[in-house]
Design an enzyme around this catalytic site. Sequence first.
Site, PDB file in Angstrom:
ATOM      1  N   GLU A  39       0.799  -1.226   0.000  1.00  0.00           N
ATOM      2  CA  GLU A  39       0.000   0.000   0.000  1.00  0.00           C
ATOM      3  C   GLU A  39       0.833   1.279   0.000  1.00  0.00           C
ATOM      4  O   GLU A  39       0.485   2.233  -0.698  1.00  0.00           O
ATOM      5  CB  GLU A  39      -0.949   0.016   1.201  1.00  0.00           C
ATOM      6  CG  GLU A  39      -2.055  -1.028   1.136  1.00  0.00           C
ATOM      7  CD  GLU A  39      -3.118  -0.724   0.096  1.00  0.00           C
ATOM      8  OE1 GLU A  39      -3.153   0.389  -0.468  1.00  0.00           O
ATOM      9  OE2 GLU A  39      -3.930  -1.640  -0.167  1.00  0.00           O
ATOM     10  N   ASP A  65      -4.264   7.468  -2.615  1.00  0.00           N
ATOM     11  CA  ASP A  65      -5.448   7.199  -3.438  1.00  0.00           C
ATOM     12  C   ASP A  65      -6.282   8.465  -3.631  1.00  0.00           C
ATOM     13  O   ASP A  65      -7.483   8.494  -3.359  1.00  0.00           O
ATOM     14  CB  ASP A  65      -6.281   6.072  -2.832  1.00  0.00           C
ATOM     15  CG  ASP A  65      -7.381   5.580  -3.769  1.00  0.00           C
ATOM     16  OD1 ASP A  65      -7.244   5.762  -4.994  1.00  0.00           O
ATOM     17  OD2 ASP A  65      -8.383   5.019  -3.269  1.00  0.00           O
TER      18      ASP A  65
END
EC number: 3.2.1.17
Length: 155
Positions: free
Chosen positions: A41, A56
């Site tokens: 991530e 994101d």
Amino acid sequence: MGSHEMAGELPYMNKYKSIIKRVGSNHGVEPSIIAGIISRETRAGTGAGLVNGWGDNGNAFGLMQVDKNWHIPRGRWDSEEHLSQATGILVGIIGSVQRKFPSWTKEQQLRGGLAAYNVGLDKVHCYSRVDEMTTGGDYSMDVLARAQFYRRNGY
């Protein structure tokens, strides 16, 4: 990501090693799995596009990228509180995969849980295509490969 690249992020991950181990113990999750997710991530907090813990496009928070559209992120982006919340989310989603696919092996349920952690339970339909909808089409396998590296390095 190759082992040599993960070796480059290892010093950054090691800053969180004791927290990762404690959270893993508290939630019954192998610390290497948590480290694998963190690696995928956020590259242990060093990933491109991470701004004050947000990634994101501002929708996901922390080392394990908790999605603000589904959860209220807790703690600092690199805190034990954050890792505990995210690991709790993972445990919950693995439990949902176990209920949805009771005939899958534990390993298959783990892969399904990792895929669902990335894209949501509704996008996991069958084991043969478990990563079909995940980011890069390889999320669960990549996290498990990263976890192997971190397991070999004391996680």
